[in-house]
Design an enzyme around this catalytic site. Sequence first.
Site, mmCIF file in Angstrom:
data_model
loop_
_atom_site.group_PDB
_atom_site.id
_atom_site.type_symbol
_atom_site.label_atom_id
_atom_site.label_comp_id
_atom_site.label_asym_id
_atom_site.label_seq_id
_atom_site.Cartn_x
_atom_site.Cartn_y
_atom_site.Cartn_z
ATOM 1 N N LEU A 89 -47.441 -8.724 8.778
ATOM 2 C CA LEU A 89 -48.603 -9.059 8.016
ATOM 3 C C LEU A 89 -48.815 -8.104 7.036
ATOM 4 O O LEU A 89 -48.729 -6.746 7.258
ATOM 5 C CB LEU A 89 -49.619 -8.927 9.039
ATOM 6 C CG LEU A 89 -49.785 -10.325 10.051
ATOM 7 C CD1 LEU A 89 -50.987 -9.961 11.015
ATOM 8 C CD2 LEU A 89 -50.122 -11.488 9.261
ATOM 9 N N ASP A 90 -49.283 -8.177 5.809
ATOM 10 C CA ASP A 90 -49.536 -7.483 4.785
ATOM 11 C C ASP A 90 -50.646 -6.481 5.429
ATOM 12 O O ASP A 90 -51.599 -7.072 5.962
ATOM 13 C CB ASP A 90 -50.201 -8.139 3.509
ATOM 14 C CG ASP A 90 -48.973 -8.876 2.796
ATOM 15 O OD1 ASP A 90 -47.853 -8.561 3.208
ATOM 16 O OD2 ASP A 90 -49.237 -9.708 1.979
#
Length: 313
Positions: free
Chosen positions: A46-47
Amino acid sequence: MARKRRGRPINGIVLFDKPLGLSSNHALQRVKRLFQAAKAGHTGSLDPAASGLLPVCFGQATRISGLLLDADKTYRVTGRLGVTTDSGDLEGEVIDTREVPPVDESSLEKVLEGFRGRVEQVPPMYSALKQDGRRLYELAREGKTVERKARTIDFHEITLESLSKDEFTLRVHSSKGAYIRTLVEDIGAAIGCGAVVTKLRRIGLGPWSIEATGDRSADRAWTLDDLEVLAEEGGLAALDRVILPIDSALGAYPAVVLDASSVDPIRHGHPVFVPKAPQTGWFRLYSPDDLFLGMGEVLDDGRTAPRRLFAAL
């Protein structure tokens, strides 16, 4: 002299609720240190600008992380109309602004209908995909753009949850490989004014949902604060109680119980005949006393062969 092993040899999965501002790798290292685990990995990045469900696999559970990478994902995303950036979110540089035309639920639903089901999606430049050995986001930060092949994506569900003058929130259930920022950009382009992601949260992955209820049940998602409180109140014993078994990640695969005479051959890598085993795809293998052994698959001659085995825990 034998080398001292670092960390505890624990096995299983913790459902971690990654906070904003933390990379997936940094989140993994924080959780690994908290549990004092010898080995850990996560199941899909996940960013830093995204939050939500990041299952952390310990020990032997890291061997099934690839299967979880192939699992469906569910997101809640908010998009802002009238703005386009080079990254598809507010972290990037604004490259265009446009007036937002009148949009109501009915007109937006017509746009969304064009993205439901199977679509072709071009990955964004700001992604972790590699080309010629380099991540696309590295090239993007150098101002470079390269051609990317479209991918086939299944958007099983795109539900409009809210709409204001220039913002909308969607619940999106997709197959693996979907880029939610690209989806929002494409929706903005279809409306004619562009759009960027302002909030992105992964709320489901494979068999798990971050919206599960429960106070301290293991099958809920745990924030870093939650885990730190558990560690302070009950130490490693309290943390170990929130670790899920490896096979909890594999509920989408059929289960097959072996007879007692087949367990040892399977554990040694030898195919065996198993009545009524699924004829296609992988399935879970269990001993008669319900011990999870690993994954199996039927060969052309009808025998069941082990495909991914786990040592007795």
